[in-house]
Design an enzyme around this catalytic site. Structure first.
Site, short mmCIF file in Angstrom:
data_model
loop_
_atom_site.label_atom_id
_atom_site.label_comp_id
_atom_site.label_asym_id
_atom_site.label_seq_id
_atom_site.Cartn_x
_atom_site.Cartn_y
_atom_site.Cartn_z
N HIS A 35 0.83 -1.21 0.00
CA HIS A 35 0.00 0.00 0.00
C HIS A 35 0.87 1.26 0.00
CE1 HIS A 35 -3.96 -1.89 0.27
NE2 HIS A 35 -3.34 -2.83 0.94
N ASP A 37 2.41 1.98 -3.14
CA ASP A 37 2.58 2.34 -4.57
C ASP A 37 1.70 3.51 -4.99
OD1 ASP A 37 0.25 0.75 -4.57
OD2 ASP A 37 0.80 -0.35 -6.39
N SER A 68 -11.81 -19.50 -21.45
CA SER A 68 -10.82 -19.73 -20.39
C SER A 68 -10.85 -21.18 -19.93
CB SER A 68 -11.10 -18.82 -19.19
OG SER A 68 -10.31 -19.24 -18.10
N SER A 126 -6.31 -14.69 -5.26
CA SER A 126 -5.53 -15.03 -4.07
C SER A 126 -4.54 -13.93 -3.72
CB SER A 126 -4.77 -16.32 -4.32
OG SER A 126 -3.90 -16.13 -5.42
N LEU A 128 -2.30 -12.71 -5.75
CA LEU A 128 -1.02 -12.87 -6.46
C LEU A 128 -1.10 -12.23 -7.86
CD1 LEU A 128 -0.14 -16.54 -5.40
CD2 LEU A 128 0.60 -14.40 -4.35
N SER A 130 -3.49 -12.17 -10.36
CA SER A 130 -3.98 -12.80 -11.58
C SER A 130 -4.58 -11.73 -12.51
CB SER A 130 -5.01 -13.89 -11.27
OG SER A 130 -5.99 -13.43 -10.39
N GLU A 164 -7.38 -1.08 -15.38
CA GLU A 164 -7.87 -1.50 -14.06
C GLU A 164 -8.54 -0.31 -13.33
OE1 GLU A 164 -6.28 -4.68 -12.46
OE2 GLU A 164 -7.46 -4.49 -10.65
N ASP A 176 1.51 -4.02 -9.43
CA ASP A 176 1.23 -5.37 -9.95
C ASP A 176 1.53 -5.46 -11.43
OD1 ASP A 176 0.34 -5.55 -7.39
OD2 ASP A 176 -1.78 -5.71 -7.89
C1 GLA Z 1 -3.09 -4.38 -4.83
C2 GLA Z 1 -2.92 -3.24 -5.83
C3 GLA Z 1 -1.48 -2.71 -5.84
C4 GLA Z 1 -1.02 -2.38 -4.43
C5 GLA Z 1 -1.30 -3.53 -3.48
C6 GLA Z 1 -1.00 -3.18 -2.05
O1 GLA Z 1 -2.34 -5.49 -5.22
O2 GLA Z 1 -3.27 -3.69 -7.12
O3 GLA Z 1 -1.39 -1.58 -6.68
O4 GLA Z 1 -1.58 -1.19 -3.98
O5 GLA Z 1 -2.65 -3.95 -3.55
O6 GLA Z 1 0.36 -2.98 -1.88
#
Ligand code: GLA
Length: 391
Positions: A35, A37, A68, A126, A128, A130, A164, A176
């Protein structure tokens, strides 16, 4: 999952004529810097070797068709380039459609539609990434198939985040998509999100392993308090700016925070901003610790990050807390913390190889006892970013 499986499925559902491009985009795990970024701070993620595989072929009309391997019951879904609706679209196809929409908005409209088949080996929902993997997969595929060669990987990262934010309505930061696009095997990515400048830090864990533990609590950020956290940080920054010349919470020192925190006049804002400022500081220290080979220090910083996310930022959940707190008690666990946006999802831990079996046993038994279900473990290594691959 393999690209061959995806390609075979493509032939089965969409036929085998024409030229079909094959691609891969990884998920990511964040080591520390959570949190931060969207606060102009630092993050320290790595791309995984787990991710999403895709096969795409151009069409000569304006249809978009999707399939998919992860949602076979949905069968083929179709749409058109002329019916992309920001903030209304749902389901997994909203991600590739969002990227198409974002290409268009950024001046790269698609002349025709495409057929896309995907299949992943990254657990969906999850934490990660996706979603970012799917965005980056679509980005590299569109660039290759439609000849948008002038777009750099960083441009595609920006387009993924734009999709997004403005198509899906999730106000995520850049981490991400950046990790999925710019990943490098064997390395973590140390990224200054204010300047978008990164360096690769070799992640040589020697006698230890990077382990992700999945709570299997679905982490759904759209509609979660994620956007609220972001707004709280923006408000805290605005209040600080009445007294301080800073462009983001990431530009603030911990001393400045302590001197000016009372000017926020709101205990919740103090907690949120304290996390953002100190987490950024921990991430900067984590790079030095890694470079100095001081993994114990790195682990302490990871643990402190979890405490701050749990108590100040309040984005953890009982399942994540139990996994991290149980891990801290095991000798041979260097560090353990929740990773990603929170509200479910996974923890990331660095564990001595000798202690891995004990780690899995202790976490499974504690988790089963309290939540009556088993967590899942993935031993991971940092992988390369989104790219075309040979089938
Ligand atoms: C999600 C968001 C990222 C980041 C994280 C927390 O994954 O997509 O941009 O803010 O939460 O670090």
């Amino acid at each position: 999952m393999t690209i061959q499986e995806v390609l075979t499925k493509f032939h089965e559902v969409f036929g085998d004529e024409g030229s079909i491009g094959t691609f891969f985009a990884p998920g990511r795990v964040n080591l520390i810097g959570e949190h931060t970024d969207y606060n102009g701070g630092h993050v320290f993620p790595c791309a995984l070797t787990l991710g999403i595989y895709g096969a795409m072929r151009k069409r000569d009309d304006r249809f978009l068709r999707f399939y998919s391997l992860d949602f076979p019951d949905e069968g083929i879904t179709s749409s058109s380039l002329d019916e992309l609706k920001p903030l209304q679209d749902k389901g997994w196809t909203a991600y590739p459609k969002g990227v198409v929409w974002a290409f268009d908005r950024r001046g790269f409209p698609l002349p025709t539609g495409f057929d896309l088949v995907i299949g992943g080996d990254i657990p969906i929902g999850s934490g990660l990434s996706s979603s970012a993997a799917l965005e980056m997969l679509t980005g590299v595929a569109l660039r290759a198939l439609f000849g948008f060669d002038e777009l750099s990987m960083k441009n595609l990262v920006g387009i993924g985040q734009f999709a997004e934010n403005d198509y899906l309505g999730m106000q995520c930061g850049i981490m991400d998509q950046f990790a999925s696009g710019m990943g490098k095997a064997g390395c973590a990515i140390y990224l200054d999100t204010a300047r978008l400048v990164h360096t690769y830090a070799p992640l040589d864990l020697e006698d230890s392993t990077l382990v992700i533990t999945n709570t299997k609590v679905k982490h759904e950020l759209i509609g979660s308090p994620y956007n609220e956290r972001r707004e709280a940080c923006a408000l805290a920054l605005k209040r600080f700016q009445n007294s301080l010349k800073i462009s983001s919470l990431g530009a603030m020192t911990t001393d400045q925070f302590e001197s000016y925190k009372d000017t926020l006049h709101d205990p919740i804002l103090v907690k949120r901003a304290r996390h953002a400022v100190y987490e950024n500081f921990r991430t900067i220290q984590a790079l030095s610790a890694l470079q100095a080979g001081n993994m114990d220090r790195f682990g302490e910083l990871m643990n402190a990050s979890h405490v701050s996310l749990r108590d100040d930022y309040e984005v953890s959940c009982p399942e994540l807390d139990l996994l991290a707190e149980t891990a801290w008690e095991i000798p041979g666990v260097i560090g353990s913390r929740m990773t990603g946006g929170g509200f479910g999802g996974c923890t990331v831990s660095i564990v001595k190889n000798d202690s891995l079996a004990q780690f899995k046993e202790a976490l499974t038994s504690a988790y089963q006892k309290k939540f009556d279900k088993c967590p899942e473990f993935y031993v991971v290594t940092p992988g390369d970013g989104a790219r075309a691959i040979e089938a």
